[in-house]
Design a protein around this motif. Structure first.
Motif, PDB file in Angstrom:
ATOM      1  N   LEU A  14       0.851  -1.176   0.000  1.00  0.00           N
ATOM      2  CA  LEU A  14       0.000   0.000   0.000  1.00  0.00           C
ATOM      3  C   LEU A  14       0.892   1.232   0.000  1.00  0.00           C
ATOM      4  N   SER A  15       0.294   2.406  -0.040  1.00  0.00           N
ATOM      5  CA  SER A  15       1.101   3.629  -0.051  1.00  0.00           C
ATOM      6  C   SER A  15       1.944   3.760   1.208  1.00  0.00           C
ATOM      7  N   TRP A  16       1.482   3.161   2.319  1.00  0.00           N
ATOM      8  CA  TRP A  16       2.181   3.312   3.608  1.00  0.00           C
ATOM      9  C   TRP A  16       2.741   1.993   4.138  1.00  0.00           C
ATOM     10  N   LEU A  17       2.493   0.879   3.433  1.00  0.00           N
ATOM     11  CA  LEU A  17       2.849  -0.440   3.958  1.00  0.00           C
ATOM     12  C   LEU A  17       3.475  -1.317   2.898  1.00  0.00           C
ATOM     13  N   ASN A  18       4.580  -1.973   3.262  1.00  0.00           N
ATOM     14  CA  ASN A  18       5.167  -3.039   2.465  1.00  0.00           C
ATOM     15  C   ASN A  18       5.285  -4.250   3.382  1.00  0.00           C
ATOM     16  N   SER A  19       4.508  -5.281   3.112  1.00  0.00           N
ATOM     17  CA  SER A  19       4.428  -6.424   4.013  1.00  0.00           C
ATOM     18  C   SER A  19       4.653  -7.720   3.248  1.00  0.00           C
ATOM     19  N   GLN A  20       5.447  -8.618   3.843  1.00  0.00           N
ATOM     20  CA  GLN A  20       5.668  -9.949   3.282  1.00  0.00           C
ATOM     21  C   GLN A  20       5.146 -10.994   4.252  1.00  0.00           C
ATOM     22  N   HIS A  21       4.450 -12.004   3.713  1.00  0.00           N
ATOM     23  CA  HIS A  21       3.723 -12.978   4.523  1.00  0.00           C
ATOM     24  C   HIS A  21       4.311 -14.379   4.337  1.00  0.00           C
ATOM     25  N   SER A  22       4.820 -14.952   5.401  1.00  0.00           N
ATOM     26  CA  SER A  22       5.323 -16.327   5.327  1.00  0.00           C
ATOM     27  C   SER A  22       4.192 -17.335   5.209  1.00  0.00           C
ATOM     28  N   PHE A  23       3.005 -16.984   5.750  1.00  0.00           N
ATOM     29  CA  PHE A  23       1.829 -17.856   5.688  1.00  0.00           C
ATOM     30  C   PHE A  23       0.641 -17.054   5.152  1.00  0.00           C
ATOM     31  N   SER A  24      -0.398 -17.759   4.742  1.00  0.00           N
ATOM     32  CA  SER A  24      -1.602 -17.106   4.228  1.00  0.00           C
ATOM     33  C   SER A  24      -2.092 -16.055   5.218  1.00  0.00           C
ATOM     34  N   PHE A  25      -2.435 -14.873   4.664  1.00  0.00           N
ATOM     35  CA  PHE A  25      -2.858 -13.766   5.515  1.00  0.00           C
ATOM     36  C   PHE A  25      -3.609 -12.750   4.664  1.00  0.00           C
ATOM     37  N   GLY A  26      -4.758 -12.282   5.170  1.00  0.00           N
ATOM     38  CA  GLY A  26      -5.512 -11.263   4.447  1.00  0.00           C
ATOM     39  C   GLY A  26      -5.892 -11.739   3.053  1.00  0.00           C
ATOM     40  N   HIS A  27      -5.533 -10.928   2.045  1.00  0.00           N
ATOM     41  CA  HIS A  27      -5.866 -11.269   0.659  1.00  0.00           C
ATOM     42  C   HIS A  27      -4.898 -12.296   0.060  1.00  0.00           C
ATOM     43  N   TYR A  28      -3.821 -12.598   0.765  1.00  0.00           N
ATOM     44  CA  TYR A  28      -2.865 -13.594   0.270  1.00  0.00           C
ATOM     45  C   TYR A  28      -3.258 -14.976   0.779  1.00  0.00           C
ATOM     46  N   TYR A  29      -3.457 -15.905  -0.165  1.00  0.00           N
ATOM     47  CA  TYR A  29      -3.835 -17.262   0.207  1.00  0.00           C
ATOM     48  C   TYR A  29      -2.971 -18.255  -0.542  1.00  0.00           C
ATOM     49  N   ASP A  30      -2.342 -19.145   0.201  1.00  0.00           N
ATOM     50  CA  ASP A  30      -1.556 -20.231  -0.373  1.00  0.00           C
ATOM     51  C   ASP A  30      -1.948 -21.502   0.374  1.00  0.00           C
ATOM     52  N   PRO A  31      -2.606 -22.456  -0.285  1.00  0.00           N
ATOM     53  CA  PRO A  31      -3.067 -23.659   0.415  1.00  0.00           C
ATOM     54  C   PRO A  31      -1.938 -24.483   1.011  1.00  0.00           C
ATOM     55  N   HIS A  32      -0.721 -24.276   0.527  1.00  0.00           N
ATOM     56  CA  HIS A  32       0.424 -25.034   1.047  1.00  0.00           C
ATOM     57  C   HIS A  32       1.095 -24.337   2.227  1.00  0.00           C
ATOM     58  N   HIS A  33       0.692 -23.108   2.523  1.00  0.00           N
ATOM     59  CA  HIS A  33       1.304 -22.346   3.618  1.00  0.00           C
ATOM     60  C   HIS A  33       0.214 -21.629   4.397  1.00  0.00           C
ATOM     61  N   GLN A  34      -0.435 -22.409   5.283  1.00  0.00           N
ATOM     62  CA  GLN A  34      -1.513 -21.869   6.110  1.00  0.00           C
ATOM     63  C   GLN A  34      -1.182 -21.998   7.595  1.00  0.00           C
ATOM     64  N   GLY A  35       0.077 -21.924   7.902  1.00  0.00           N
ATOM     65  CA  GLY A  35       0.524 -22.072   9.277  1.00  0.00           C
ATOM     66  C   GLY A  35       1.333 -23.338   9.439  1.00  0.00           C
ATOM     67  N   PHE A  36       1.931 -23.457  10.612  1.00  0.00           N
ATOM     68  CA  PHE A  36       2.788 -24.603  10.917  1.00  0.00           C
ATOM     69  C   PHE A  36       2.607 -24.883  12.400  1.00  0.00           C
ATOM     70  N   SER A  37       2.004 -26.036  12.725  1.00  0.00           N
ATOM     71  CA  SER A  37       1.588 -26.302  14.096  1.00  0.00           C
ATOM     72  C   SER A  37       0.685 -25.147  14.548  1.00  0.00           C
ATOM     73  N   HIS A  38       0.940 -24.539  15.689  1.00  0.00           N
ATOM     74  CA  HIS A  38       0.113 -23.436  16.180  1.00  0.00           C
ATOM     75  C   HIS A  38       0.621 -22.069  15.716  1.00  0.00           C
ATOM     76  N   LEU A  39       1.700 -22.046  14.950  1.00  0.00           N
ATOM     77  CA  LEU A  39       2.213 -20.800  14.379  1.00  0.00           C
ATOM     78  C   LEU A  39       1.432 -20.485  13.106  1.00  0.00           C
ATOM     79  N   LEU A  40       0.685 -19.383  13.111  1.00  0.00           N
ATOM     80  CA  LEU A  40      -0.223 -19.085  12.003  1.00  0.00           C
ATOM     81  C   LEU A  40       0.230 -17.930  11.127  1.00  0.00           C
TER      82      LEU A  40
END
Length: 225
Positions: A14-40
Motif C-alpha cells: 500500500l502507499s504506507w505499507l510493504n508487508s511480506q507474509h510467510s503464511f496465508s494472511f488477508g488477501h494472500y492465500y496459499d493452500p500449502h502455507h496456512q501455518g505450521f503447528s500453532h504458528l499461524l
C-alpha cells in the motif's frame, strides 16, 4: 526439512505499507502455507512515517511484535499506550476480545517490525499486554515461554520462541517437536540446507539442528500436529 524461500512469500503493498507474509494472511492465500503447528502468521512489515493500522479487533490469538528498527506506537482497549522501540518484543493476548492500533511513531523515519500470531491453547482468556527489552547475547535466547520463566514473555501455548544470533546454531528439541526457523538477516547453512535473509525452514520431528553462518534468526519450538 522444507525451505520457505523469502522470494516466494506473499506480499501486500500500500502507499504506507510493504508487508511480506510467510503464511496465508488477508488477501494472500496459499493452500500449502496456512501455518505450521500453532504458528499461524509471520508478517514482515515496513510502515512509512505516520502510517499504521487503525483500531481493529482480535480474539483468541497470541500476537507477538518484534521491532527491528524505528518505533511502533501501540494503543489498546485495555488502556495500554506504549512505544515499542527497536530490539523490543511485545506480546498482546487477544483472548476474549481486544481492540488495538499500531502506528509508526515517527513522522520522518519508517518502522520495520515482525508480527507473529500463535494460536493459544485455551479460548476466552482475559486479554493482556506484555512488553520486554532483552539484552542481546550470542546463541539462543528464550523470548517467550509457556511459564514466563526468567523474565520471558508468557505465552498461552506449549511453544517457545527463541532469538538467535552468532555464528553457529545448535538446538536439540525434545522428542517429536516441530521447529520453524525464520532467518532475519545473514546466512545459515547445514546439510542440504542453505538459508538467506527472509527464508524460513520448516522441520518436523527433528532430533537435532546444526547450522553454521552468521546473522539473526527467530526459532519456534512447537508441538507436533
Amino acid at each position: 526439512m522444507i525451505i520457505r524461500p523469502s522470494a516466494e512469500r506473499g506480499r501486500s503493498q500500500l502507499s504506507w505499507l510493504n508487508s511480506q507474509h510467510s503464511f496465508s494472511f488477508g488477501h494472500y492465500y496459499d493452500p500449502h502455507h496456512q501455518g505450521f503447528s500453532h504458528l499461524l502468521v509471520i508478517n514482515d512489515d515496513q510502515v512509512a512515517p505516520g502510517g499504521g493500522f487503525a483500531q481493529h479487533g482480535h480474539r483468541d490469538m497470541e500476537i507477538i511484535s518484534y521491532v527491528r528498527s524505528g518505533t511502533l506506537a501501540h494503543r489498546d482497549s485495555l488502556g495500554t499506550e506504549e512505544h515499542i522501540r527497536a530490539g523490543e518484543f511485545q506480546l498482546m493476548r487477544a483472548g476474549s476480545g481486544i481492540q488495538h492500533s499500531e502506528f509508526n511513531a515517527s513522522q520522518s523515519e519508517p518502522v520495520h517490525f515482525l508480527q507473529i500470531w500463535i494460536k493459544p491453547a485455551q479460548r476466552g482468556l482475559p486479554p493482556s499486554y506484555q512488553q520486554r527489552a532483552f539484552p542481546r547475547q550470542d546463541g539462543l535466547q528464550a523470548i517467550a515461554t509457556p511459564d514466563g520463566a526468567d523474565g520471558t514473555l508468557q505465552i498461552a501455548q506449549d511453544a517457545t520462541l527463541y532469538r538467535w544470533q552468532g555464528e553457529r546454531l545448535d538446538y536439540q528439541p525434545q522428542g517429536g517437536r516441530w521447529l520453524y526457523l525464520h532467518l532475519l538477516e545473514g546466512k545459515l547453512a547445514g546439510e542440504a540446507v542453505a538459508l538467506r535473509a527472509g527464508d524460513g525452514l520448516l522441520i518436523c520431528e527433528c532430533e537435532a539442528l546444526h547450522l553454521q553462518g552468521q546473522g539473526e534468526a527467530l526459532l519456534f519450538d512447537l508441538p507436533a500436529e
